[in-house]
Design a protein around this motif. Structure first.
Motif, PDB file in Angstrom:
ATOM      1  N   ASN A   1      32.256  33.957  33.310  1.00 37.12           N
ATOM      2  CA  ASN A   1      31.038  34.295  34.055  1.00 37.12           C
ATOM      3  C   ASN A   1      30.030  33.147  34.071  1.00 37.12           C
ATOM      4  O   ASN A   1      29.200  33.069  34.975  1.00 37.12           O
ATOM      5  N   ALA A   2      30.096  32.277  33.106  1.00 36.45           N
ATOM      6  CA  ALA A   2      29.186  31.129  33.092  1.00 36.45           C
ATOM      7  C   ALA A   2      29.527  30.131  34.195  1.00 36.45           C
ATOM      8  O   ALA A   2      28.647  29.399  34.669  1.00 36.45           O
TER       9      ALA A   2
ATOM     10  N   ASN B   1      33.260  43.419  39.775  1.00 41.03           N
ATOM     11  CA  ASN B   1      34.645  43.555  39.360  1.00 41.03           C
ATOM     12  C   ASN B   1      35.476  42.658  40.271  1.00 41.03           C
ATOM     13  O   ASN B   1      35.229  42.593  41.484  1.00 41.03           O
ATOM     14  N   MET B   2      36.473  41.992  39.705  1.00 39.76           N
ATOM     15  CA  MET B   2      37.261  41.027  40.455  1.00 39.76           C
ATOM     16  C   MET B   2      38.735  41.411  40.432  1.00 39.76           C
ATOM     17  O   MET B   2      39.214  42.058  39.496  1.00 39.76           O
TER      18      MET B   2
ATOM     19  N   ARG C   1      31.214  45.373  43.896  1.00 36.63           N
ATOM     20  CA  ARG C   1      30.198  45.881  42.961  1.00 36.63           C
ATOM     21  C   ARG C   1      30.527  47.312  42.555  1.00 36.63           C
ATOM     22  O   ARG C   1      29.920  47.858  41.649  1.00 36.63           O
ATOM     23  N   GLY C   2      31.508  47.895  43.260  1.00 34.09           N
ATOM     24  CA  GLY C   2      31.850  49.281  43.016  1.00 34.09           C
ATOM     25  C   GLY C   2      32.907  49.432  41.939  1.00 34.09           C
ATOM     26  O   GLY C   2      33.108  48.558  41.106  1.00 34.09           O
ATOM     27  N   ILE C   3      33.584  50.554  41.999  1.00 35.80           N
ATOM     28  CA  ILE C   3      34.613  50.856  41.011  1.00 35.80           C
ATOM     29  C   ILE C   3      35.825  49.962  41.235  1.00 35.80           C
ATOM     30  O   ILE C   3      36.286  49.789  42.358  1.00 35.80           O
ATOM     31  N   ARG C   4      36.314  49.405  40.149  1.00 37.80           N
ATOM     32  CA  ARG C   4      37.513  48.578  40.228  1.00 37.80           C
ATOM     33  C   ARG C   4      38.687  49.431  40.675  1.00 37.80           C
ATOM     34  O   ARG C   4      38.925  50.506  40.130  1.00 37.80           O
TER      35      ARG C   4
ATOM     36  N   ILE D   1      39.985  42.812  36.913  1.00 33.10           N
ATOM     37  CA  ILE D   1      39.242  42.614  35.672  1.00 33.10           C
ATOM     38  C   ILE D   1      37.820  43.116  35.877  1.00 33.10           C
ATOM     39  O   ILE D   1      37.250  42.968  36.957  1.00 33.10           O
ATOM     40  N   THR D   2      37.259  43.723  34.829  1.00 33.69           N
ATOM     41  CA  THR D   2      35.915  44.255  34.925  1.00 33.69           C
ATOM     42  C   THR D   2      34.863  43.148  34.817  1.00 33.69           C
ATOM     43  O   THR D   2      35.177  41.998  34.505  1.00 33.69           O
ATOM     44  N   GLN D   3      33.600  43.537  35.069  1.00 34.08           N
ATOM     45  CA  GLN D   3      32.505  42.552  35.072  1.00 34.08           C
ATOM     46  C   GLN D   3      32.460  41.752  33.773  1.00 34.08           C
ATOM     47  O   GLN D   3      32.253  40.542  33.784  1.00 34.08           O
ATOM     48  N   SER D   4      32.638  42.438  32.660  1.00 30.64           N
ATOM     49  CA  SER D   4      32.534  41.784  31.358  1.00 30.64           C
ATOM     50  C   SER D   4      33.799  41.030  30.968  1.00 30.64           C
ATOM     51  O   SER D   4      33.776  40.188  30.072  1.00 30.64           O
TER      52      SER D   4
END
Length: 123
Positions: A74-75, A33-34, A100-103, A51-54
């Protein structure tokens, strides 16, 4: 380890736009998560957007809603912050962060930080 490098800051007049970029090292960018934070002179660092991982879910602090947009590729291992209708009060150093945890919206939610990029908005 994750290394984050921000770019895109600069001097802009009120009402203008800037796009910040944050490039991440490593091959697991899509697992993080960023977020973007900012810190104005004499003030604490504050949450701006996440923003979430996806990339399917985003969140913003109230003061930037409708003006800023966070996105990611992500690319390319990049997260962006498109900033429109900038105001003098947006002047700050902007930081990219990853977890890597909760946003979350607090600094302690994030494990990795970039060095920051200066954004200055003149009136």
């Amino acid at each position: 380890q994750v290394q984050l490098v921000e770019s895109g800051g600069g001097l802009v007049q009120a009402g203008g736009s800037l796009r910040l970029s944050c490039v991440s090292s490593g091959r697991t960018f899509s697992l993080y998560n960023m977020a973007w934070f900012r810190q104005a002179p004499g003030k604490e660092r504050e949450f701006v957007a996440a923003i979430t991982q996806s990339g399917l879910s985003t969140s913003y602090t109230d003061s930037v809603k409708g003006r800023f947009t966070i996105s990611r590729d992500n690319a390319k291992n990049v997260v962006y912050l498109q900033m429109n209708s900038l105001k003098p009060e947006d002047t700050a150093v902007y930081y990219c962060a990853a977890t890597r945890g909760i946003r979350g919206t607090t600094m302690t939610s994030y494990d990795y930080w970039g060095q920051g990029t200066q954004v200055t908005v003149s009136s």
